[in-house]
Design a protein around this motif. Structure first.
Motif, PDB file in Angstrom:
ATOM      1  N   ARG A 117       0.828  -1.212   0.000  1.00 29.27           N
ATOM      2  CA  ARG A 117       0.000   0.000   0.000  1.00 29.27           C
ATOM      3  C   ARG A 117       0.855   1.252   0.000  1.00 29.27           C
ATOM      4  NH1 ARG A 117      -3.891  -2.541   4.372  1.00 29.27           N
ATOM      5  NH2 ARG A 117      -5.596  -3.313   3.060  1.00 29.27           N
ATOM      6  N   GLU A 157      -4.062 -11.329  -4.051  1.00 32.10           N
ATOM      7  CA  GLU A 157      -5.444 -10.859  -4.227  1.00 32.10           C
ATOM      8  C   GLU A 157      -5.670  -9.493  -3.579  1.00 32.10           C
ATOM      9  OE1 GLU A 157      -7.550 -14.140  -2.613  1.00 32.10           O
ATOM     10  OE2 GLU A 157      -7.276 -15.393  -4.403  1.00 32.10           O
ATOM     11  N   GLU A 158      -4.930  -9.202  -2.505  1.00 32.41           N
ATOM     12  CA  GLU A 158      -5.043  -7.891  -1.864  1.00 32.41           C
ATOM     13  C   GLU A 158      -4.304  -6.819  -2.672  1.00 32.41           C
ATOM     14  OE1 GLU A 158      -3.417  -8.943   1.978  1.00 32.41           O
ATOM     15  OE2 GLU A 158      -5.395  -8.889   2.893  1.00 32.41           O
ATOM     16  N   SER A 161      -5.672  -4.910  -6.319  1.00 33.45           N
ATOM     17  CA  SER A 161      -6.611  -3.784  -6.352  1.00 33.45           C
ATOM     18  C   SER A 161      -5.916  -2.433  -6.176  1.00 33.45           C
ATOM     19  CB  SER A 161      -7.668  -3.954  -5.259  1.00 33.45           C
ATOM     20  OG  SER A 161      -7.068  -3.932  -3.972  1.00 33.45           O
ATOM     21  N   ASN A 204      -3.633  -7.605 -13.696  1.00 36.23           N
ATOM     22  CA  ASN A 204      -2.632  -6.819 -12.968  1.00 36.23           C
ATOM     23  C   ASN A 204      -1.487  -7.673 -12.432  1.00 36.23           C
ATOM     24  OD1 ASN A 204      -1.699  -4.242 -12.218  1.00 36.23           O
ATOM     25  ND2 ASN A 204      -2.355  -4.538 -10.099  1.00 36.23           N
TER      26      ASN A 204
END
Length: 241
Positions: A117, A157-158, A161, A204
């Motif tokens: 992040r 999977e996190e 996005s 992605n």
């Protein structure tokens, strides 16, 4: 950092070592049905003086790996990087991300959503998308960073996005093994994971890089499927701390 030998000796050693390594990579690649051109050779430059790094670049190295943010930043202005890319391969703390995003092409040691992040956040501020590899703790060793094998897909999977970070593959450092067969079991397990994720064709994610193998085990890594090897002391000689 200290100079271990004369510059001329250092240059000669680098030239000889690269010749040996490239031949070894060629042989190992052929064992896995590939060619030397399918394998990317990274020169790991931890504690190496810029004069020797630049000579390796002159000898055809077009990818270097640094372990620490501050060490790379202290060397950056002295390096001839026009035709050479840089990856950060060591553990990256979230509070250092802002200092290094945009200065390297890839982070090879992403092992948490928190770190991903922050990379995405700082990349978005610069208007760029930063490539990364997921670091897998394939031996489940408490002394090593990396996400557990069974948690890799959850992390992927996190991350998918997030807007400004892109997964390009996997990286791993296996445990020290007493024999080659045990070592290869870890490399083969990583290769199966790499292939399985690639087959899922997830948006992605571009499973193009399997980074494994260092000075002591790069031949085995290539034979087991690695397409990027990270080699330091076998190119530059023993590290000086």
């Amino acid at each position: 950092m200290m100079e271990r030998f004369s510059v001329e000796e250092g240059f000669s050693n680098i030239e000889h070592n690269l010749s040996v390594i490239r031949e070894n990579i060629k042989i190992a690649a052929e064992k896995s049905g590939r060619t030397a051109e399918d394998i990317k050779l990274m020169a790991v430059t931890k504690t190496v003086e810029p004069v020797f790094i630049n000579h390796a670049i002159e000898c055809g190295i077009d990818l270097i790996g640094e372990n620490k943010v501050q060490e790379f930043l202290s060397k950056e202005e002295f390096l001839n990087l026009d035709n050479c890319k840089v990856h950060l391969i060591g553990h990256l703390q979230t509070n250092k991300v802002k200092q290094i995003v945009g200065k390297v092409e890839m982070f090879q040691s992403v092992d948490s959503i928190r770190l991903a992040r922050e990379i995405s956040k700082q990349s978005e501020k610069l208007g760029i998308c930063t490539d990364c590899l997921i670091e897998v703790n394939i031996g489940e060793e408490e002394s090593k960073t990396g996400i557990a094998y069974d948690e890799v897909m959850r992390l992927i999977e996190e991350i998918i996005s997030l807007p400004s970070i892109k997964i390009q593959g996997l990286m791993s450092i296996p445990p020290i093994c007493e024999n080659v067969s045990d070592l290869c079991k870890y490399f083969e397990k990583m290769n199966r994971l790499f292939i399985d994720i690639k087959a899922k064709n997830i948006d992605n994610i571009n499973m193009s890089v399997l980074s494994m193998g260092m000075s002591g085990d790069y031949k085995e890594a290539v034979a087991c499927g690695a397409n990027l090897v990270r080699i330091g002391s076998s190119i530059f000689g023993p590290r000086m701390y």
